[in-house]
Design a protein around this motif. Structure first.
Motif, mmCIF file in Angstrom:
data_model
loop_
_atom_site.group_PDB
_atom_site.id
_atom_site.type_symbol
_atom_site.label_atom_id
_atom_site.label_comp_id
_atom_site.label_asym_id
_atom_site.label_seq_id
_atom_site.Cartn_x
_atom_site.Cartn_y
_atom_site.Cartn_z
ATOM 1 N N MET A 1 70.319 105.407 -30.739
ATOM 2 C CA MET A 1 68.856 104.552 -30.927
ATOM 3 C C MET A 1 68.436 104.163 -29.423
ATOM 4 N N VAL A 2 66.858 104.364 -29.340
ATOM 5 C CA VAL A 2 66.516 103.925 -28.257
ATOM 6 C C VAL A 2 65.014 103.003 -28.470
ATOM 7 N N ASN A 3 64.947 102.230 -27.491
ATOM 8 C CA ASN A 3 63.868 101.236 -27.956
ATOM 9 C C ASN A 3 62.686 101.555 -26.839
ATOM 10 N N VAL A 4 61.607 101.916 -27.688
ATOM 11 C CA VAL A 4 60.415 102.656 -26.784
ATOM 12 C C VAL A 4 59.407 101.257 -27.092
ATOM 13 N N GLU A 5 58.633 101.300 -25.592
ATOM 14 C CA GLU A 5 57.616 100.323 -25.783
ATOM 15 C C GLU A 5 56.288 100.944 -26.152
ATOM 16 N N LEU A 6 55.379 100.413 -26.831
ATOM 17 C CA LEU A 6 53.952 100.926 -26.939
ATOM 18 C C LEU A 6 53.212 99.943 -27.130
ATOM 19 N N TYR A 7 52.123 99.943 -26.728
ATOM 20 C CA TYR A 7 50.944 99.249 -26.586
ATOM 21 C C TYR A 7 50.188 99.101 -28.210
ATOM 22 N N LEU A 8 49.961 98.182 -28.766
ATOM 23 C CA LEU A 8 49.368 97.959 -30.115
ATOM 24 C C LEU A 8 48.289 99.198 -30.319
ATOM 25 N N ASP A 9 47.414 99.346 -29.191
ATOM 26 C CA ASP A 9 46.301 100.263 -29.526
ATOM 27 C C ASP A 9 46.977 101.715 -29.325
ATOM 28 N N ASP A 36 54.018 91.587 -29.311
ATOM 29 C CA ASP A 36 54.417 90.237 -28.538
ATOM 30 C C ASP A 36 52.927 89.769 -28.087
ATOM 31 N N ALA A 37 53.153 88.612 -27.193
ATOM 32 C CA ALA A 37 51.903 88.099 -26.812
ATOM 33 C C ALA A 37 51.030 88.945 -25.892
ATOM 34 N N GLU A 38 51.538 90.140 -25.232
ATOM 35 C CA GLU A 38 50.901 90.942 -24.498
ATOM 36 C C GLU A 38 50.500 92.383 -25.216
ATOM 37 N N ASN A 39 50.583 92.255 -26.323
ATOM 38 C CA ASN A 39 50.239 93.368 -27.448
ATOM 39 C C ASN A 39 51.096 94.434 -27.299
ATOM 40 N N MET A 40 52.466 94.290 -26.890
ATOM 41 C CA MET A 40 53.610 95.530 -26.647
ATOM 42 C C MET A 40 54.347 95.188 -27.867
ATOM 43 N N LEU A 41 54.663 96.605 -28.271
ATOM 44 C CA LEU A 41 55.431 96.734 -29.462
ATOM 45 C C LEU A 41 56.844 97.191 -28.774
ATOM 46 N N LEU A 42 58.011 96.970 -29.202
ATOM 47 C CA LEU A 42 59.275 97.403 -29.045
ATOM 48 C C LEU A 42 60.024 97.906 -30.346
ATOM 49 N N SER A 44 62.506 100.707 -32.322
ATOM 50 C CA SER A 44 63.886 101.459 -32.181
ATOM 51 C C SER A 44 63.650 102.742 -32.844
ATOM 52 N N PHE A 45 63.838 103.906 -32.130
ATOM 53 C CA PHE A 45 63.880 105.225 -32.559
ATOM 54 C C PHE A 45 65.158 105.844 -32.623
ATOM 55 N N ASP A 46 65.521 106.645 -33.452
ATOM 56 C CA ASP A 46 66.865 107.461 -33.320
ATOM 57 C C ASP A 46 66.240 109.059 -32.445
ATOM 58 N N SER A 47 67.228 109.662 -32.394
ATOM 59 C CA SER A 47 66.500 111.013 -31.694
ATOM 60 C C SER A 47 65.737 112.059 -32.521
ATOM 61 N N TYR A 48 65.862 112.004 -33.627
ATOM 62 C CA TYR A 48 65.357 112.623 -34.522
ATOM 63 C C TYR A 48 63.883 112.317 -34.645
ATOM 64 N N ASP A 49 63.515 110.657 -34.614
ATOM 65 C CA ASP A 49 62.308 110.270 -34.805
ATOM 66 C C ASP A 49 61.625 110.379 -33.498
ATOM 67 N N LEU A 50 62.118 110.334 -32.284
ATOM 68 C CA LEU A 50 61.549 110.571 -31.339
ATOM 69 C C LEU A 50 60.758 112.059 -31.164
ATOM 70 N N GLU A 51 61.899 113.144 -31.604
ATOM 71 C CA GLU A 51 61.464 114.411 -31.528
ATOM 72 C C GLU A 51 60.216 114.803 -32.525
ATOM 73 N N GLN A 52 60.180 114.103 -33.592
ATOM 74 C CA GLN A 52 59.302 114.103 -34.711
ATOM 75 C C GLN A 52 57.962 113.587 -34.027
ATOM 76 N N LEU A 53 58.008 112.527 -33.335
ATOM 77 C CA LEU A 53 56.901 111.714 -32.972
ATOM 78 C C LEU A 53 56.297 112.560 -31.886
ATOM 79 N N ILE A 54 57.045 112.905 -30.802
ATOM 80 C CA ILE A 54 56.711 113.831 -29.525
ATOM 81 C C ILE A 54 56.107 115.183 -29.954
ATOM 82 N N GLY A 55 56.634 115.853 -31.008
ATOM 83 C CA GLY A 55 56.204 117.090 -31.593
ATOM 84 C C GLY A 55 54.948 117.030 -32.282
#
Length: 88
Positions: A1-9, A36-42, A44-55
């Motif tokens: 599992m890895v935590n990925v930071e994304l902005y809300l938008d 969070d207060a700065e509109n950042m999201l943390l 958690s994705f596993d490697s399969y989720d990451l591959e699907q999202l990137i693809g």
């Protein structure tokens, strides 16, 4: 599992663009993430989720007709891909 930071938008862009293509589990992770207060999201994705999202983002980079969507998808895909080496 890895935590990925994304902005809300960025998260909203992904959901709006890829809702039809994402697995329910991944879609729910994205929808349930709280900013969070700065509109950042943390998120958690596993490697399969990451591959699907990137693809799926990469597919939009290459096949979407709108240049602005291609560019936004590319930028998010590149950043998410940088986390891939940390996934277990």
């Amino acid at each position: 599992m890895v935590n990925v930071e994304l902005y809300l938008d960025e998260r909203d862009f992904i959901i709006d663009l890829l809702e039809y293509a994402l697995l329910d589990e991944l879609l729910n992770k994205l929808k349930k993430a709280k900013p969070d207060a700065e509109n950042m999201l943390l998120i958690s994705f596993d490697s399969y989720d990451l591959e699907q999202l990137i693809g799926n983002l990469s597919m939009e980079c290459n096949h979407n007709k709108k240049r602005s969507i291609q560019e936004a998808a590319y930028e998010i895909a590149e950043r998410v891909e940088s986390y891939q080496s940390y996934a277990t």
